[in-house]
Design a protein around this motif. Sequence first.
Motif, short mmCIF file in Angstrom:
data_model
loop_
_atom_site.label_atom_id
_atom_site.label_comp_id
_atom_site.label_asym_id
_atom_site.label_seq_id
_atom_site.Cartn_x
_atom_site.Cartn_y
_atom_site.Cartn_z
N THR A 105 4.20 -59.19 -20.25
CA THR A 105 3.57 -59.06 -18.93
C THR A 105 2.17 -58.49 -19.06
OG1 THR A 105 5.76 -58.61 -18.04
CG2 THR A 105 3.89 -58.09 -16.62
N GLN A 115 -2.07 -61.15 -19.03
CA GLN A 115 -3.22 -61.08 -18.15
C GLN A 115 -4.53 -60.92 -18.92
OE1 GLN A 115 -2.94 -61.08 -14.72
NE2 GLN A 115 -0.73 -61.02 -14.59
N ALA A 116 -4.42 -60.70 -20.24
CA ALA A 116 -5.62 -60.36 -21.01
C ALA A 116 -6.61 -61.51 -21.01
CB ALA A 116 -5.21 -60.02 -22.44
N PRO A 117 -7.86 -61.25 -20.66
CA PRO A 117 -8.88 -62.30 -20.74
C PRO A 117 -9.06 -62.77 -22.18
CG PRO A 117 -9.67 -60.48 -19.38
CD PRO A 117 -8.40 -60.02 -20.02
N CYS A 150 -0.24 -55.66 -3.66
CA CYS A 150 0.45 -56.32 -4.76
C CYS A 150 1.85 -56.78 -4.37
CB CYS A 150 0.55 -55.37 -5.96
SG CYS A 150 -1.05 -54.98 -6.66
N TRP A 154 -5.42 -63.38 -10.88
CA TRP A 154 -4.61 -62.24 -11.32
C TRP A 154 -3.25 -62.24 -10.63
CZ3 TRP A 154 -3.11 -57.32 -8.97
CH2 TRP A 154 -2.51 -56.46 -9.89
N THR A 155 -2.21 -62.07 -11.42
CA THR A 155 -0.85 -62.01 -10.89
C THR A 155 -0.36 -60.56 -10.97
OG1 THR A 155 -0.42 -64.23 -11.65
CG2 THR A 155 1.49 -62.88 -11.17
N ALA A 156 0.05 -60.02 -9.84
CA ALA A 156 0.49 -58.62 -9.81
C ALA A 156 1.84 -58.49 -10.51
CB ALA A 156 0.60 -58.14 -8.37
N PRO A 157 1.98 -57.46 -11.37
CA PRO A 157 3.27 -57.25 -12.03
C PRO A 157 4.17 -56.26 -11.28
CG PRO A 157 1.61 -55.91 -13.11
CD PRO A 157 0.93 -56.60 -11.93
N TYR A 158 3.77 -55.88 -10.09
CA TYR A 158 4.60 -54.96 -9.32
C TYR A 158 4.31 -55.15 -7.84
CZ TYR A 158 0.49 -51.99 -8.57
OH TYR A 158 -0.73 -51.52 -8.19
N TYR A 170 0.39 -46.96 -2.65
CA TYR A 170 0.69 -47.48 -3.98
C TYR A 170 0.81 -49.00 -3.93
CZ TYR A 170 2.41 -47.88 -8.70
OH TYR A 170 2.52 -48.21 -10.03
N GLY A 171 -0.01 -49.66 -4.69
CA GLY A 171 -0.02 -51.13 -4.70
C GLY A 171 -1.02 -51.74 -3.76
N LEU A 172 -1.70 -50.90 -2.98
CA LEU A 172 -2.83 -51.37 -2.17
C LEU A 172 -4.07 -51.22 -3.03
CD1 LEU A 172 -4.37 -52.07 0.50
CD2 LEU A 172 -4.46 -49.60 0.93
N ILE A 173 -4.76 -52.31 -3.28
CA ILE A 173 -5.92 -52.25 -4.16
C ILE A 173 -7.02 -51.48 -3.45
CG2 ILE A 173 -7.59 -53.61 -5.47
CD1 ILE A 173 -5.34 -55.74 -5.75
N TYR A 182 -7.61 -57.52 -17.59
CA TYR A 182 -7.14 -58.55 -16.65
C TYR A 182 -8.33 -59.06 -15.87
CZ TYR A 182 -7.39 -54.28 -13.91
OH TYR A 182 -7.83 -53.11 -13.34
N GLY A 183 -8.11 -60.08 -15.08
CA GLY A 183 -9.20 -60.57 -14.23
C GLY A 183 -10.12 -61.50 -15.00
N PRO A 196 -4.97 -52.88 -10.72
CA PRO A 196 -5.34 -52.80 -9.31
C PRO A 196 -4.19 -52.21 -8.49
CG PRO A 196 -5.92 -54.95 -10.22
CD PRO A 196 -5.16 -54.22 -11.27
N GLY A 197 -4.50 -51.27 -7.63
CA GLY A 197 -3.50 -50.73 -6.71
C GLY A 197 -2.67 -49.59 -7.24
N ALA A 198 -2.71 -49.35 -8.56
CA ALA A 198 -1.87 -48.28 -9.12
C ALA A 198 -2.51 -46.93 -8.85
CB ALA A 198 -1.69 -48.49 -10.61
N LEU A 199 -1.69 -45.90 -8.68
CA LEU A 199 -2.18 -44.56 -8.37
C LEU A 199 -1.59 -43.54 -9.33
CD1 LEU A 199 -1.70 -44.61 -4.48
CD2 LEU A 199 -3.86 -44.81 -5.72
#
Lengths: 97, 495, 489
Positions: A75, A79-81, B84, B100-104, B202-205, B330-331, C51-54
């Motif tokens: 997982t 995602q790694a570029p 996410c 990008w695909t969110a993993p959570y 949590y999970g809100l970018i 990522y990205g 993204p989105g993690a805290l």
Amino acid sequence: MSSEKIDVRYVAKLARIALTDEEVERFGAQLGDLLEHVNALGALDTSAVPATAQVVESRNVERPDTVVPCLSRETVMAQAPQRQGAFFRVPRIIAEG
Amino acid sequence: MERSLIERTAAEIARGVNRGEHSAAEAVDAALARVGDVEERVGAFLTVLSDDARNRACAIDERVRAGERLPLAGVPLAVKDNMCVTGTRTTCGSRILERWTAPYTATAVRRLEDAGAIVIGKTNLDEFAMGSSCENSALGVTRNPYDLSRVPGGSSGGSAAAVAGYEAAIGVGSDTGGSIREPGAFCNVIGFKPTYGRVSRYGLIAFASSLDQIGPLTRTVEDAALVYDAMAGYDPMDSTSIDRPVEPTAKGLLESLSGLKVGIVRQFDTRELGDDVDEVYDRAYHDLEALGAELHDVSLPTADYGLATYYLIAPAECSSNLARFDGVRYGSRVEAADVQAMYENTRAAGFGPEVKRRILIGTYALSSGYYDAYYVRAQKARTLIARDFEAAFAEVDLIACPAASSPAFTFNAKSDPYSMYMMDYYTIPMSLAGLPALSVPCGWVTPPGGALPLPMGLQFAAPLFSEKLLLGAAHAYESATKHALKHKPEVGARG
Amino acid sequence: MADVTLTRYQAVIGIECHVELKTLTKMFCGCPNEFGGEPNSKVCPVCLGMPGALPAANGEAIEHVVRAGLAFGAEIPAFSKFDRKNYFYPDMPKNYQISQYDMPLTLGGEVKFWREDGSMSACRLVRIHLEEDTGKSTHAGSGDGRIAGSAYSLVDFNRAGVPLMECVSEPEIHSAEDAVAYLESLRRTLLALGVSDVKMEEGSLRCDANVSIRPAGSTELGTKTEIKNMNSFRSVHRAIENEIARQIEVLESGGRIVQETRGWDEVNGVTHSMRSKELAHDYRYFPDPDLVPVEFSRETLESIRGSLPELPWRRFERLTGQYGVEPKQATQLVDNVALAEYFERVVAASRHPQQAKNLVLGDLSRLANETQIPVAESKVTPEALAELIALIEAKTINSKIAKDVLQRLWENGGSPKSIVESEGLAQTSDPAAVEKFVDDVLAANEKVVADYRAGKTNVAGFLVGQIMKASRGKADPALVNELLRKKLG
């Protein structure tokens, strides 16, 4: 607060965003405008006012030291570029002090 | 006449599913069919999750058949694409996250799913939630269902349009300086921003961490309350979420405003907004009185500094929050010979102009030599603004004011960044103070020469943690005035 | 560098240490805090900066830092907060590091340390703060793993987010020896507190040194350089010595010290400039809006203070001062807490530090070494050893018998008194009995006696040995010597 001109190139370098000459010109003007609006804050007497970093005053929110599952490597690496084996690969790092 | 599934409220759909009158699968199919019909014109979604939604609907139907009763059973949900959802493309409307695909899954979305709601798609937004019209999205154009030549507002414009266009029963958005309330007003729906910290981020970018808050966009106040009740509450994954009990709001919503003291802000002079707009708000304040509210003048002397304060704090936080988009883990990425050039090229290509502007101003405001003059001063101004509200709420229970400076505008009408920023003039002070606030439809204006009437929103704001009172008052106002029902969207609603 | 030159200057050294804390999980997420492992296998949305993690702060890590602060006598401010330190680097997932800027967890305090000769000194601390570690970059394509000339880098984020304590000293150390002594004491203290493994080879202790020199007697600080890449105490010592020498040479040849970062090159034994062509750093610190402040009540602090173990420097002082243990042996004891505690129990029970020292650090430690069983876990209890000391002191047994008894105790445990009694090992001090042994041996060795009387006095040792053997070791050696001398005339 001064209305001095922003060194857009320097700021963009700090923020790691490449700008074209045209963008430097345009953003420079727009940011200058915005700063002029923002400079209105200079009229507020804030000398005896504490700064608010957060509106709700929570304290000591702590997590117990217990392990939770990690993400699977597939997982993570999917995602790694750019990757090499189990590593993320990046171009040459210019040495920093 | 029995209304079609797409026109029903979340409360009605959940009731229908829980009672076995129709299935969650039928509700989802109806929503997806509607998406198929109107999406080409509205463009609310960046990703439609037809298969996932159908599978989830079947799972909900099984749970209901097994005897479970869920508050949002089978309710089609539109999620702003800065939250996410596991296995789902999550873009923030940005090139940099296009693939990008969110993993959570974000806590708020997971809680809605746990309550039975079904995510049917991810909705368009201004890139990284920075904007007030959705025009800053790099990935799509969203149109206002009430007038397709106009913007839906932003940044949660996709969720607002999806709900207004009957593509989803409910939507969730995020509000940093008005990003739920303004599109709510533009699209004739309820846009509700809870107290900062009530709903987990949590999970809100993140755009601006100390201001961002997730909230519902719905066609009724009751639905907003249902969604809030399902989402709200402490989350150990978000240290800034508040660890205190949530008072449920959906049951026993107020039917009258009698005895409530409502403050009208002296500094917010609606005459500046034009005669037709002024008339709508004038009428709205009179209606409040007619419903039993006591109107009081209140003063928010520093509210006028809200915009300046906001445009230092939010960009400062965003400049740091968006540093992680660097092409390493990522990205998208633009290759270069060395890593610094890779960063610069990746971010130059990945971010749109508004995001770049805010990163630049924020970087500047935090940089050495300017920190105290800009960032710290803004934080102090923030204290003063919050104190103004505290003083006002010592005298009144609620504050009523406009939700936006104008009704929905046409595309490309706000070419100058600052004129766009002005759209949030009335919503930013509440955000800075962390207050719960919502926008409720309060009337219509017909622009000169324009054929279609445009909805307007009345904003209510309440003291911290007073969601129950806030939603109750909005419900009483909504039931008595029924402004939302006076016109149908341009894309129509199937009867 | 001639010593004469060296005495004309004083070195001023400050040490910055980064210490990875010993916790089960990382600083802001539940990923395991473990050294090594397959690359990118101990990561989650939080420590990968997705993204989105805290972040959510690890309470144990915060307490570790407070423990360290209290141990060093630091002030623990009632209010502390986390800040973001913004800079871009590929092994930093968020391109900001969660750290502490103006309100660290601890302020002040001092590290007491001791030198090889046993003298004590101290170096004050500026502060200790808590932050998250970065990932690790491996530089490839240059052939030597160095960053210079590498074509690309590979990044592993397993270490990203590990809790890291930064401990900054005042610039008040004046020699490479003291710098190492400071680090040794710091390491020992953190180990005793259980807050870190402090292993330089695994990177759980990393340090940089700020070095400057000034004319002896001056109180002004010279221009400093920051020395990095020292990966053992030995290299800290070498690097600082080398840098002091380099700076003196620069000044002596009329040059000027440039404020810069210099890397220690272990292979060639020199430091080299790491001056960067990049932008000057502007870290843009600001309070992290994702985390809430930390506040301590007096009760909390008192309860942590009450749970602190004895500090190594305090034990060292007692061992050398009160018990007269040599500095080197005292250091050994400080490094072996179980042995030190054993030793102190023997001292307490026997009230005889000298014998206790000889037996614990001598015979017992030798036995422990041979059998690979730590003294404290052996069958010899401190009380038994104290009893043995009492038997020796009362001259009930002599030192030779004592060794035998100790061997038996090591093998089977039990009480030395009963061993001595049941085996009849008590020393024979009765002059008549001893005289009998002496006479018998002299009679049986007439030739040797004649040799002695002819001037070969060195054969006396042989005769003593025979007498002891005849007494099965029990004869009082002093008495044997005395009688023998008398009889041989």
